[in-house]
Design a protein around this motif. Structure first.
Motif, PDB file in Angstrom:
ATOM      1  N   SER A  91       0.820  -1.214   0.000  1.00  0.00           N
ATOM      2  CA  SER A  91       0.000   0.000   0.000  1.00  0.00           C
ATOM      3  C   SER A  91       0.856   1.268   0.000  1.00  0.00           C
ATOM      4  O   SER A  91       0.348   2.370  -0.213  1.00  0.00           O
ATOM      5  CB  SER A  91      -0.921   0.016   1.225  1.00  0.00           C
ATOM      6  N   LEU A  92       2.154   1.112   0.255  1.00  0.00           N
ATOM      7  CA  LEU A  92       3.024   2.290   0.339  1.00  0.00           C
ATOM      8  C   LEU A  92       3.419   2.833  -1.032  1.00  0.00           C
ATOM      9  O   LEU A  92       3.840   3.972  -1.147  1.00  0.00           O
ATOM     10  CB  LEU A  92       4.309   1.939   1.107  1.00  0.00           C
ATOM     11  N   PHE A  93       3.311   1.965  -2.045  1.00  0.00           N
ATOM     12  CA  PHE A  93       3.822   2.367  -3.358  1.00  0.00           C
ATOM     13  C   PHE A  93       2.722   2.339  -4.413  1.00  0.00           C
ATOM     14  O   PHE A  93       1.782   1.557  -4.312  1.00  0.00           O
ATOM     15  CB  PHE A  93       4.992   1.453  -3.761  1.00  0.00           C
ATOM     16  N   LYS A  94       2.874   3.204  -5.374  1.00  0.00           N
ATOM     17  CA  LYS A  94       1.867   3.329  -6.419  1.00  0.00           C
ATOM     18  C   LYS A  94       1.866   2.097  -7.305  1.00  0.00           C
ATOM     19  O   LYS A  94       2.931   1.615  -7.725  1.00  0.00           O
ATOM     20  CB  LYS A  94       2.175   4.578  -7.265  1.00  0.00           C
ATOM     21  N   GLU A  95       0.690   1.617  -7.603  1.00  0.00           N
ATOM     22  CA  GLU A  95       0.579   0.447  -8.457  1.00  0.00           C
ATOM     23  C   GLU A  95       1.229   0.727  -9.809  1.00  0.00           C
ATOM     24  O   GLU A  95       1.116   1.812 -10.344  1.00  0.00           O
ATOM     25  CB  GLU A  95      -0.894   0.068  -8.653  1.00  0.00           C
ATOM     26  N   GLY A  96       1.907  -0.293 -10.321  1.00  0.00           N
ATOM     27  CA  GLY A  96       2.542  -0.146 -11.620  1.00  0.00           C
ATOM     28  C   GLY A  96       3.992   0.307 -11.536  1.00  0.00           C
ATOM     29  O   GLY A  96       4.710   0.259 -12.529  1.00  0.00           O
ATOM     30  N   THR A  97       4.434   0.751 -10.361  1.00  0.00           N
ATOM     31  CA  THR A  97       5.837   1.161 -10.220  1.00  0.00           C
ATOM     32  C   THR A  97       6.691  -0.057  -9.873  1.00  0.00           C
ATOM     33  O   THR A  97       6.178  -1.053  -9.347  1.00  0.00           O
ATOM     34  CB  THR A  97       6.004   2.202  -9.086  1.00  0.00           C
ATOM     35  N   PRO A  98       8.012   0.007 -10.166  1.00  0.00           N
ATOM     36  CA  PRO A  98       8.885  -1.120  -9.809  1.00  0.00           C
ATOM     37  C   PRO A  98       8.889  -1.365  -8.298  1.00  0.00           C
ATOM     38  O   PRO A  98       8.979  -2.512  -7.850  1.00  0.00           O
ATOM     39  CB  PRO A  98      10.273  -0.670 -10.275  1.00  0.00           C
ATOM     40  N   GLU A  99       8.761  -0.276  -7.512  1.00  0.00           N
ATOM     41  CA  GLU A  99       8.743  -0.415  -6.048  1.00  0.00           C
ATOM     42  C   GLU A  99       7.536  -1.237  -5.603  1.00  0.00           C
ATOM     43  O   GLU A  99       7.630  -2.064  -4.707  1.00  0.00           O
ATOM     44  CB  GLU A  99       8.693   0.961  -5.367  1.00  0.00           C
ATOM     45  N   ALA A 103       7.496  -4.702  -3.688  1.00  0.00           N
ATOM     46  CA  ALA A 103       6.774  -4.865  -2.416  1.00  0.00           C
ATOM     47  C   ALA A 103       5.874  -6.096  -2.468  1.00  0.00           C
ATOM     48  O   ALA A 103       5.791  -6.856  -1.500  1.00  0.00           O
ATOM     49  CB  ALA A 103       5.951  -3.614  -2.112  1.00  0.00           C
ATOM     50  N   LEU A 104       5.213  -6.304  -3.605  1.00  0.00           N
ATOM     51  CA  LEU A 104       4.345  -7.479  -3.744  1.00  0.00           C
ATOM     52  C   LEU A 104       5.161  -8.761  -3.671  1.00  0.00           C
ATOM     53  O   LEU A 104       4.763  -9.739  -3.027  1.00  0.00           O
ATOM     54  CB  LEU A 104       3.575  -7.427  -5.060  1.00  0.00           C
ATOM     55  N   ASP A 105       6.333  -8.731  -4.334  1.00  0.00           N
ATOM     56  CA  ASP A 105       7.196  -9.904  -4.333  1.00  0.00           C
ATOM     57  C   ASP A 105       7.685 -10.209  -2.910  1.00  0.00           C
ATOM     58  O   ASP A 105       7.581 -11.341  -2.428  1.00  0.00           O
ATOM     59  CB  ASP A 105       8.386  -9.655  -5.277  1.00  0.00           C
TER      60      ASP A 105
END
Lengths: 243, 479
Positions: A91-99, A103-105
């Motif tokens: 939830s900390l990072f914008k969807e679609g960004t490498p971050e 985070a999902l990984d």
């Protein structure tokens, strides 16, 4: 041979060296090949839970960079810290960004210690011996955010000599709550005293939890109450071989 | 705009909670918690009901304009009058106007959170109108001169001995401590008032848009008397209480009493559609519905915070909240307390007045687990903490500067592992100064806020070194 990375948590790091050593020994004895990324600091939960999301991001990035060097599972002795990584990092990072992808990984391969043993490694008897009367405090994030309702008890159930006694209000918060303890110390005190009262009246000589935060709070509370009841992290109990 | 609310000093209150409060509160709430658990266990479809209830409330708050318009039409068609109150002040003015036009001198009230919210009793008194609370709990707190300390049990903080003492002092009698006797005394006082009241004021649990029906869920029967005996009935209800239709109502009736009191159904469930239709029928001559906004439409604009408006005011969140149970309702500084108060007040009164409330939780999550309409309370608490700490589209940050500076420093130190590791190596230096029985006590600010309650384990980050030494040894032995 299964591989895993140790996520020691900042509270574990500061206060519970022997628990971390026990976790290392126990997992290695079971055949897990461990690594320890030394760049890890704190998961950032204290900042996140207090509203400083912007200040959490660099801390989370540091954590993710540390653990991204390997693609093996990440195991931590805290449901709360693991939940931060697992449920809140994305939830900390914008969807679609490498971050966000990172985070999902990271989230998908981060496990709480008992969760890893019971649900991933599929072991319930780790060969522990602990001939004592033991009660269990269910930590809030471990129980409700991680949904770990049975794992700890399943493991305790297999410990030789252990007599389990039910804790009254087992699932009620002990009053830790991270910064809450210092934001509202008097409320934290009342909650902790309630918890300690139930632990004492359970008749157990040991109380076990899966959370360093609760452990600090409850152990300190028991000491202050003049009680000789031992407060233990589940890692330490499962590492016990005798008395 | 909502009125400015006095600063809510949760911490200050929490330092001096009268010890009788947590005792009384814990006794009452554990009864409700047990009752609720038993009712839930009887109903295998409970999870499904909660999901449906949550979906209906979500749908309703997202389409509130549609349902409120329908509701207004239907109430008018049934012969009732609808008044829109944008603020608490507007609502008070409307009620006073109706009272004035009808020359009302005495009002009987049934339990209503909306009238607590707008502090209607003060306004009525100031206008020379006697307003009497007829719900036993509300009657007690009216005698005591306080607001409610729980959503459904307003006098939950008082023990029966305290209530007896209050009755003795205020009614000039010698009241016994037997609750049944106390209820009988109140009933005698109230019965007389019902007969003479010119106006009955109620709240409402639901507003069914389909037919313009006000639904009241009560246990004492006083609500029925307030809404049928006087010639005028004024209901003050928050706009968030609207639901689409009777089919949805069946879901909420199943959820509400079970969650609130552990009852399958409350003793009385009343459906009021307009005033009496013809002379000789029961019911009031006029029915007025005051629809209260008081900041709700502003809250609706916040896609995360607005879920607070799904609330059906059952109080289950407070009953399981360990914070609420140790401080009681007054700590929350407004008409609504417990976890739901902690997420409503900062939105209704702003994060200037209520910045402490989002932090009045350990984020333990017990509230969200029992909420019958699945309001994600911990998520909204974190959302409002963000508003307080860093500000958002709705408000500027209100966090005290020292806390912000601490967070800045922590962020810096935790994002650079060398700073963190240096700190971890330095911290054990302070151990000897505070060490006693292998614990640290009496530490200086800010750690004194921990050690005043319980000691701290000594600092001793030795794992990293141990790991390195061990790795070196292993490498040597395999060489």
């Amino acid at each position: 041979m299964p591989k895993a990375q140790l996520f020691i948590t900042c509270l574990g790091d500061q206060f519970y060296t022997s628990t971390l050593q026990n976790m290392t020994h126990l997992l290695e004895r079971l055949g897990v090949e461990l690594t320890f990324p030394p760049e890890q600091t704190c998961c950032g939960q204290p900042l996140f839970n207090n509203g400083f999301e912007d200040k959490t991001r660099p801390v989370a990035m540091n954590f993710m960079r540390a653990f991204a060097k390997s693609d093996s599972p990440i195991i931590g002795p805290s449901g709360s810290c693991v939940s931060m990584v697992k449920h809140h990092y994305p939830s900390l990072f914008k969807e679609g960004t490498p971050e966000h992808s990172l985070a999902l990984d990271i989230a998908s391969r981060t496990f709480e210690f008992t969760e890893y043993l019971v649900n991933v490694f599929k072991i319930t008897d780790v060969g522990a011996v602990y001939p004592h009367k033991v009660t269990y405090h269910a930590s809030c994030h471990y129980l409700r955010e991680m949904g770990l309702k049975t794992e700890a008890k399943t493991l305790l159930n297999q410990v030789k000599g252990l007599e389990f006694v039910q804790l009254n209000e087992e699932e009620t918060c002990c009053g830790f709550g991270g910064a809450f303890t210092v934001t509202y110390p008097e409320v934290s005190r009342s909650m902790m005293e309630n918890k300690v009262k139930h632990i004492i009246s359970s008749g157990a000589d040991t109380v076990v939890t899966c959370e360093p935060g609760c452990l600090m709070n409850v152990a300190g509370g028991l000491h202050k109450a003049g009680s000789s009841i031992r407060a233990m992290h589940i890692v330490d109990l499962l590492s016990s071989k005798e008395s | 705009m909502t009125e400015t609310h006095p600063y809510i000093g949760f911490e200050k209150y929490s330092e001096h909670v009268p010890p009788s409060i947590p005792l009384a509160v814990q006794q009452a709430t554990s009864r409700f918690v047990g009752g609720r658990a038993a009712r839930v266990a009887e109903l295998p479809q409970w999870g499904q009901l909660r999901r449906i209830g949550s979906d209906i409330r979500q749908h309703t708050i997202e389409n509130m304009d549609v349902y409120l318009t329908r509701l207004e039409e239907k109430v008018a068609a049934a012969g009732g009058h609808v008044h829109w109150a944008e603020t608490a002040e507007d609502a008070r003015r409307i009620v006073l106007q109706i009272a004035k036009e009808n020359n009302v001198k005495n009002v009987v009230k049934s339990k209503s959170m909306a009238t607590e919210e707008i502090e209607l009793n003060h306004a009525l008194e100031a206008a020379g109108i006697e307003a009497l609370e007829t719900d036993l709990g509300e009657y007690i707190i009216q005698l005591a001169g306080t607001g409610p300390s729980h959503i459904i049990v307003p006098a939950v903080h008082l023990k029966k001995e305290e209530i007896a003492a209050l009755f003795s002092a205020k009614l000039d009698i010698n009241a016994p401590t037997d609750p049944i006797e106390l209820a009988r005394i109140a009933r005698e006082v109230l019965r007389e008032k019902f007969l003479n009241a010119g106006m009955g004021i109620s709240g409402g649990n639901f507003l069914v848009a389909e037919t313009g029906t006000l639904v009241m869920v009560t246990n004492e029967g006083n609500g029925r008397m307030c809404t049928t005996m006087p010639e005028l009935h004024v209901a003050v209800v928050g706009i968030d209480k609207v639901i689409p239709d009777w089919e949805s109502l069946t879901v909420f009736l199943k959820l509400l009493a079970r969650s609130a009191t552990g009852q399958k159904l409350s003793t009385y469930t009343q459906f009021i559609t307009g005033p009496r239709r013809a002379e000789g029928e029961f019911g009031p001559k006029e029915f007025h519905l005051v629809l209260l906004d008081n900041g709700r439409s502003k809250i609706l604009k916040d896609p995360i915070g607005r879920d607070v408006l799904k609330c059906i005011r059952c109080g289950a969140c407070a009953n399981v909240c360990p914070v609420y149970k140790n401080v009681g309702g007054f700590a929350y500084g407004s008409f609504i307390s417990g976890p739901i108060g902690a997420i409503l007040s900062p939105q209704m009164y702003g994060t200037q007045a209520a910045r402490e409330l989002p932090y009045a939780s350990t984020l333990c999550g017990a509230c969200a687990d029992v909420c019958p309409v699945k309001i994600p309370i911990p998520t909204i608490l974190r959302h409002l903490r963000r508003r307080v700490a860093q500000g958002d589209a709705f408000a500027l940050p209100t966090i005290p500067a020292p806390i912000r500076e601490t967070a800045n420093l922590a962020s810096l130190a935790l994002a650079q592992d060398w700073i963190y590791r240096l700190g971890a190596r330095l911290l054990p230096i302070i151990n000897p100064f505070f060490r006693k029985d292998n614990w640290l006590s009496n530490m200086p600010y800010p750690l004194n806020r921990w050690t005043k309650v319980r000691p701290l384990p000594p600092f001793g980050a030795r794992f990293r070194k141990w790991w390195i030494v061990r790795s070196v040894k292993e490498t040597e032995s395999t060489r």
